[in-house]
Design an enzyme around this catalytic site. Structure first.
Site, PDB file in Angstrom:
ATOM      1  N   ALA A   3     -13.015   8.960  -7.468  1.00 15.77           N
ATOM      2  CA  ALA A   3     -13.892   9.722  -8.368  1.00 15.77           C
ATOM      3  C   ALA A   3     -13.951   9.161  -9.787  1.00 15.77           C
ATOM      4  O   ALA A   3     -14.990   9.189 -10.432  1.00 15.77           O
ATOM      5  CB  ALA A   3     -13.414  11.173  -8.425  1.00 15.77           C
ATOM      6  N   CYS A  23      -5.566  -2.710 -14.044  1.00 16.53           N
ATOM      7  CA  CYS A  23      -5.769  -1.436 -13.377  1.00 16.53           C
ATOM      8  C   CYS A  23      -4.571  -0.502 -13.495  1.00 16.53           C
ATOM      9  O   CYS A  23      -4.692   0.647 -13.827  1.00 16.53           O
ATOM     10  CB  CYS A  23      -6.032  -1.708 -11.916  1.00 16.53           C
ATOM     11  SG  CYS A  23      -7.408  -0.817 -11.271  1.00 16.53           S
TER      12      CYS A  23
HETATM   13  N1  PLP Z   1      -9.697  -0.182  -5.486  1.00 16.30           N
HETATM   14  C1  PLP Z   1     -10.313  -0.761  -6.517  1.00 16.30           C
HETATM   15  C2  PLP Z   1     -11.304  -1.839  -6.270  1.00 16.30           C
HETATM   16  C3  PLP Z   1     -10.033  -0.346  -7.824  1.00 16.30           C
HETATM   17  O1  PLP Z   1     -10.647  -0.923  -8.850  1.00 16.30           O
HETATM   18  C4  PLP Z   1      -9.083   0.685  -8.024  1.00 16.30           C
HETATM   19  C5  PLP Z   1      -8.711   1.132  -9.361  1.00 16.30           C
HETATM   20  O2  PLP Z   1      -9.054   0.593 -10.345  1.00 16.30           O
HETATM   21  C6  PLP Z   1      -8.482   1.269  -6.903  1.00 16.30           C
HETATM   22  C7  PLP Z   1      -8.807   0.807  -5.651  1.00 16.30           C
HETATM   23  C8  PLP Z   1      -7.499   2.375  -7.030  1.00 16.30           C
HETATM   24  O3  PLP Z   1      -8.152   3.609  -7.190  1.00 16.30           O
HETATM   25  P1  PLP Z   1      -7.373   4.874  -7.831  1.00 16.30           P
HETATM   26  O4  PLP Z   1      -7.202   4.547  -9.286  1.00 16.30           O
HETATM   27  O5  PLP Z   1      -8.300   6.026  -7.590  1.00 16.30           O
HETATM   28  O6  PLP Z   1      -6.087   5.011  -7.111  1.00 16.30           O
END
Ligand code: PLP
Length: 341
Positions: A169, A283
């Site tokens: 989300a 991330c």
């Molecule tokens: N997959 C991708 C390509 C992402 O960029 C990210 C987060 O940046 C995720 C998975 C992980 O998602 P979440 O932050 O909802 O755990």
């Protein structure tokens, strides 16, 4: 989300309060399903993209894994941790999966092939129709992490034809802590969270109703307007190297490096000006780590160390790009002088 927070019921309870929570949950499931052209029962809500990827990879009924070299760590590490054989499909210099190399990896025991919709660092879109075609010919299941794509480009389960689709989300303006795994009809998945019958026994635990309601509220977001803004931004980057420029990319992502300037320097300089950019694959990490994505594309480590990523989203406006360009010009003049000195 506020309406959900005001409800006291647990969606699994049968009293009136529980039924009210259940109604909101199922309405959200329907909305999220429609956003990707799926039917509601195929949507399993999770705590986000990371959990959905772990569920897809660890829970799929396969004997081995094939992943693209540029997958998100939640796919790569889940595949490594599964204990099953793992093969990594390389990408081209443009950051797109090498289909011939993928095809060579497909013959063998039943595999789950994980190829993302769009890369989170470069924005490079992956040739999913071709990937699915190859996988079908070899009887492999396909998992697609569409976390970066939803809200930016059309994502349709039926059109891409994958077996498992990961969503989150917060990449489209929703709350953090909500995501979904869309599971093709009839595919049996081993739950990774056990101890409850929620989510059709695929994911135990009381659902995070408010976050899920927030997910549904943004599921229809479309940020296509950012392409023109991103392209204008990139016209200012003439002395920088733009990664994956030769690939079809998400409309709002640009990843670039300015030779001789570290990512940390740029990130801090932008931050002081009130502009938030990311370096490497920032991330989840507080520190700057070398990018496995740029390495897989054959980018020299020296150059990769300078890579920063600018992401435009649903709320980005022309004035934001004007400001970015003004700051970039100022920094370039300053950093250029410093490099010369
Ligand atoms: N997959 C991708 C390509 C992402 O960029 C990210 C987060 O940046 C995720 C998975 C992980 O998602 P979440 O932050 O909802 O755990």
């Amino acid at each position: 989300m506020l309406a959900a927070l005001a409800l006291t019921g647990n969606a699994s309870s049968i009293h009136a309060e529980g039924r009210a929570a259940r109604a909101l949950l199922e309405e959200a499931r329907d909305t999220v399903a429609k956003a990707v052209g799926a039917l509601a029962p195929l949507v399993t809500f999770t705590s986000g993209g990371t959990e959905a990827n772990n569920l897809a990879v660890a829970g799929a009924p396969v004997a081995r894994h094939v992943v693209s070299a540029i997958e998100h760590p939640s796919v790569l590490e889940a595949a490594r941790a599964s204990g099953r054989p793992l093969a990594v499909a390389p990408v081209t210099a443009a950051g797109v999966i090498d289909l011939e190399a993928l095809e060579r990896l497909l013959p063998g025991p039943p595999a789950l092939v994980s190829v993302m919709f769009a890369n989170n660092e470069t924005g490079a879109l992956q040739p999913l129709r071709d990937v699915v075609g190859l996988c079908r010919a070899h009887g492999a299941l396909v998992h697609c992490d569409a976390v970066q794509a939803l809200g930016k480009v059309p994502v349709n389960l039926g059109l891409i034809g994958v077996d498992l689709l990961t969503l989150s989300a917060h990449k489209l303006g929703g709350p953090q802590g909500a995501g979904a795994l869309v599971v093709r009809d009839g595919l049996a998945l081993t739950p990774q969270l056990r101890g409850g019958g929620q989510e059709r026994r695929r994911r135990a635990g009381t659902e995070n109703l408010a976050a899920i309601a927030g997910f549904a509220a943004v599921a229809d977001t479309k940020s296509t307007h950012v392409k023109a803004l991103r392209d204008r931004l990139e016209t200012e980057l003439e002395d920088a190297m733009i990664f994956a420029r030769d690939a079809a990319r998400l409309p709002g992502t640009t990843c670039f490096a300015r030779p001789g300037t570290s990512a940390e320097t740029l990130l801090m300089a932008f931050d002081l000006e009130g502009i938030a950019v990311s370096s490497g694959s920032a991330c989840s990490s507080g520190k700057v780590q070398p990018s496995h994505v740029l390495a897989a594309m054959g980018v020299e480590p020296e150059q990769a160390r300078g890579a920063i990523r600018v992401s435009l989203g649903w709320n980005t406006e022309a004035a934001d790009i004007d400001r970015f360009i003004a700051v970039w010009r100022k920094l370039r003049a300053r950093l250029g002088k410093r490099a010369a000195a």
